[in-house]
Write an enzyme that holds these catalytic residues in place. Structure first.
Site, mmCIF file in Angstrom:
data_model
loop_
_atom_site.group_PDB
_atom_site.id
_atom_site.type_symbol
_atom_site.label_atom_id
_atom_site.label_comp_id
_atom_site.label_asym_id
_atom_site.label_seq_id
_atom_site.Cartn_x
_atom_site.Cartn_y
_atom_site.Cartn_z
ATOM 1 N N LYS A 27 -2.683 -17.230 -0.515
ATOM 2 C CA LYS A 27 -3.504 -16.073 -0.166
ATOM 3 C C LYS A 27 -3.787 -15.240 -1.416
ATOM 4 C CE LYS A 27 0.694 -13.534 0.990
ATOM 5 N NZ LYS A 27 1.396 -12.680 1.951
ATOM 6 N N TYR A 39 -5.147 9.482 -24.075
ATOM 7 C CA TYR A 39 -5.456 10.585 -23.174
ATOM 8 C C TYR A 39 -4.206 11.412 -22.888
ATOM 9 C CZ TYR A 39 -9.975 8.461 -22.078
ATOM 10 O OH TYR A 39 -11.251 7.950 -22.157
#
Length: 364
Positions: free
Chosen positions: A43, A260
Site C-alpha cells: 500500500k 529561517y
C-alpha cells in the site's frame, strides 16, 4: 538500470532502492515464519518506494504471490503492474457500491470490515472474502460482536471466507500485555469461520514470536528496511538510500546565523554545506535542528531549520575535503533508517512514505 550518483548531474535528491535487499528481507521473514505464508503489504506506493518495481521484484524474484493494498485503485494499479492473474490481491478498505465493479474487473478480494460490507458482498459480490475482526486497535475492522452475524451472512450466500485477520496495536513492544490479549480475542473470534486461514501479524508480529504468525503474515515496513519495533532490528537489510548533492559551501564568522528564524548562531568559525533536499521532498522540518547526514564518510549535523528545498550541514570538523557536487547521505547503509528517523523525531514508516515525487528513484 543502475546509475552511479557520483557521475549523475547534481541537480536534486536521489533515493537508491536495492531490490536485492528487498528480496533478502522477504526471505528473512519467510525463514522467521517457516510455517506461515508470507504476503507483502504494498500500500501507499509500496511505502513510497514505487509500487510497480517493488511488487514485480517481490513477485518475480522473491516468490511472493499474495499482496495487500489499502484502496481498490491501488489494487487495480498492482494488477496492471504484475500483469498476472494468479497473484492474489487483498484490499483493506473493503467493498462499497461504487467499487464493486472494480473488485470484479481486477479480480481483487475485499477485506470485510463490518456487517454492512458483508451484506453488500453477499448480495452483489462474487468470489472469496477476507474478514477483518477488530480485537483492540479500534481503527478498522468489524467489532467482535458482529463476527457471528458476518459469518452467517457470508455462509448463507455461499461466499467463501478465505482469511480471517486482525491487527496488533502494540507489537512494536513485544512485551506489551495487549499483544497477548488481542491474540486471545482473535482466536476466539476466528472460531466462527471454519476452514479460513488466520492472519494476525504484520512485520512486528511476524518477527517477534511464532505464537503470532498463524497461517499468513503481512509484512510491510520490514520489507523496506525499517524496524517495526521500538528499537532497530539488525536482521533487516537497508533497502533505500536517500542522498542529495551539495550545491553550495560557505564559511561563517562567529555571530552569523543560518536559516529561517536564525535558529543556529555560529560561536566560532563554521563551514556550512547547503544540500538540495528539503521538506518539499519529504524530509522532516523541525523548529530546532535534528538529524544528520554522512558526507565523505563522516557524520555532519543539520544546523538551522530545514527549508522547502535545502538543508544546511555543519562540515567544520570533517577531515576529508568537501566540494560542490559531493553527496550527503541522509539514510542508508551508513546511517540506518531507524536511527535517521529517530533523530528527526519520526518513525521509519513516515520517513519512507513521505518521500516526495521530485526525488529521483533509482532501482539497483
Amino acid at each position: 538500470m543502475t546509475v552511479d550518483p557520483k557521475t549523475a548531474p547534481a541537480h536534486g535528491p536521489i533515493v537508491e532502492i536495492d531490490l536485492s535487499a528487498l528480496c533478502a528481507n522477504y526471505a528473512m521473514i519467510r525463514d522467521a515464519a517457516p510455517e506461515a505464508r508470507v504476503s507483502a503489504a504494498v500500500k501507499c506506493d509500496a511505502y513510497g518506494l514505487g509500487l510497480t518495481p517493488i511488487s514485480r521484484a517481490l513477485f518475480e524474484r522473491g516468490g511472493c504471490d499474495e499482496f495487500f493494498v489499502a484502496y481498490p485503485e491501488e489494487g487495480a494499479a498492482l494488477r496492471e503492474a504484475l500483469n498476472n492473474a494468479a497473484a492474489r490481491i487483498y484490499c483493506f478498505a473493503g467493498p462499497s457500491e461504487e467499487t464493486l465493479a472494480l473488485y470484479e474487473r481486477v479480480q481483487m478480494t475485499p477485506v470485510i470490515n463490518s456487517l454492512t460490507q458483508a451484506e453488500l458482498w453477499a448480495k452483489r459480490g462474487a468470489g472469496p472474502t477476507v474478514v477483518h475482526i477488530d480485537t483492540g486497535m479500534n481503527r478498522l475492522g468489524a467489532p467482535m460482536s458482529e463476527a457471528q452475524a458476518i459469518a452467517a451472512t457470508l455462509s448463507a450466500a455461499g461466499r467463501e471466507v478465505s482469511i480471517v485477520m486482525s491487527h496488533l496495536a502494540c507489537a512494536s513492544d513485544p512485551t506489551h500485555p495487549k499483544n497477548k490479549d488481542q491474540r486471545e480475542k482473535f482466536v476466539e473470534a476466528a472460531r466462527r469461520f471454519s476452514g479460513a486461514r488466520l492472519s494476525l501479524a504484520a512485520s512486528a508480529g511476524a518477527l517477534m514470536d511464532k505464537a503470532y504468525q498463524f497461517d499468513l503474515v503481512r509484512p510491510g515496513i520490514a520489507l523496506y528496511g525499517g524496524s517495526p519495533f521500538d528499537a532497530d532490528d539488525e536482521r533487516i537489510c537497508d533497502v533505500a538510500t536517500l542522498k542529495a548533492p551539495i550545491v553550495q559551501l560557505r564559511d561563517l564568522r562567529p555571530g552569523e546565523t543560518v536559516g529561517y528564524g536564525a535558529t543556529f548562531t555560529a560561536t566560532a568559525p563554521v563551514r556550512i554545506a547547503t544540500v538540495a533536499l528539503g521538506y518539499g521532498d519529504g524530509y522532516p522540518r523541525n523548529d530546532t535542528p535534528a538529524g544528520a547526514a554522512i558526507v565523505n564518510g563522516a557524520l555532519a549535523p543539520i544546523v538551522g531549520r530545514v527549508s522547502m528545498d535545502f538543508i544546511t550541514l555543519d562540515i567544520t570538523s570533517l577531515k576529508n575535503p568537501v566540494k560542490i557536487g559531493d553527496y550527503a547521505e541522509f539514510f542508508g547503509p551508513r546511517l540506518r533508517l531507524f536511527k535517521a528517523a529517530a533523530a528527526a523525531h519520526r518513525v521509519p514508516y513516515d520517513l519512507l512514505t513521505g518521500l516526495g515525487g521530485r526525488i529521483d528513484r533509482r532501482y539497483l
